[in-house]
Motif scaffolding. Structure first.
Motif, short mmCIF file in Angstrom:
data_model
loop_
_atom_site.label_atom_id
_atom_site.label_comp_id
_atom_site.label_asym_id
_atom_site.label_seq_id
_atom_site.Cartn_x
_atom_site.Cartn_y
_atom_site.Cartn_z
N LEU A 114 0.80 -1.22 0.00
CA LEU A 114 0.00 0.00 0.00
C LEU A 114 0.84 1.28 0.00
N LYS A 115 1.98 1.24 0.66
CA LYS A 115 2.78 2.47 0.81
C LYS A 115 3.13 3.13 -0.53
N PRO A 116 3.70 2.39 -1.49
CA PRO A 116 4.01 3.05 -2.76
C PRO A 116 2.76 3.36 -3.60
N LEU A 117 1.74 2.52 -3.46
CA LEU A 117 0.51 2.69 -4.23
C LEU A 117 -0.16 4.03 -3.91
N TYR A 118 -0.20 4.36 -2.61
CA TYR A 118 -0.86 5.59 -2.17
C TYR A 118 0.12 6.68 -1.74
N ARG A 119 1.41 6.50 -2.09
CA ARG A 119 2.45 7.49 -1.77
C ARG A 119 2.32 7.97 -0.32
N MET A 120 2.30 7.00 0.60
CA MET A 120 2.04 7.31 2.00
C MET A 120 3.16 8.07 2.67
N GLU A 121 2.73 9.05 3.47
CA GLU A 121 3.66 9.83 4.29
C GLU A 121 3.20 9.66 5.73
N VAL A 122 4.10 9.23 6.60
CA VAL A 122 3.76 9.02 8.01
C VAL A 122 4.46 10.10 8.84
N ILE A 123 3.68 10.77 9.66
CA ILE A 123 4.18 11.87 10.47
C ILE A 123 3.87 11.59 11.94
#
Length: 193
Positions: free
Chosen positions: A15-24
């Motif tokens: 999922l991370k690359p699919l939705y270009r996830m940014e975690v803060i």
């Protein structure tokens, strides 16, 4: 490696690359001790996204229907989900969730109780305040800023813990406590929209 860890890695890295996830803000989740992560709810992907981005194992309350049949019961139990009956008081689920916190683990909750179709933050259920008041857990607000669209950025933001000492000292009601938690989630949502 447990099934939870395998699933966490598979889902997260898919999922991370699919939705270009940014975690803060993962540093706002204590490394040990009981924690309640309270997040808005915009998609069925929210539990794996929160579970995948959190540095600790997260136990979620999940609707009882997911546990129907042998496969569902096996799978969701191994994924550390706790079945809860919706629309009624489920004492067994409440006890299980409190035990998770007593054992110093992390409980993931979606205070709205259901997904928001508009992305707007709904009203929180009093059960969230109940867990926060009945445990010594650190309450960490979380917001998922979408949408879940391939190639679009998705943010998962963990805010600073909600100050629970005053609420516990003043013997605030579960409803008042839930409202305070929802305000913190709303602030995060506005800040990161």
């Amino acid at each position: 490696m447990t099934l939870y860890q395998v699933a966490k890695n598979l889902v997260w890295y898919a999922l991370k690359p699919l939705y270009r996830m940014e975690v803060i803000g993962v540093e706002n989740i204590p490394k040990d001790g009981p924690v309640i992560i309270c997040s808005n709810h915009i998609s069925n992907f929210d539990p794996p996204v929160v579970g995948g981005s959190a540095p600790r194992v997260v136990h979620f309350l999940a609707k009882e229907e997911l546990f129907k049949g042998k496969f569902g019961k096996f799978l969701f139990s191994k994924l550390n989900a706790v079945p809860i009956k919706r629309g009624m008081k489920d004492r067994q689920a409440l006890r299980q969730a409190l035990n998770i916190l007593k054992e110093g683990k992390v409980l993931g909750l979606f205070p709205e109780g259901t997904r928001s179709k508009t992305g707007e933050l709904g009203e929180g259920l009093s059960g969230i305040g109940f867990f926060a008041l009945r445990s010594e857990a650190t309450v960490v607000p979380c917001v998922i800023v979408g949408p879940y669209k391939v190639g679009r950025r998705l943010k998962i933001v963990y805010g600073e813990p909600v100050k629970m000492d005053k609420l516990r000292e003043e013997k605030a009601s579960a409803k008042e406590t839930t409202e305070q938690i929802m305000q913190e989630i709303s602030k995060l949502q506005k800040k990161h929209a």
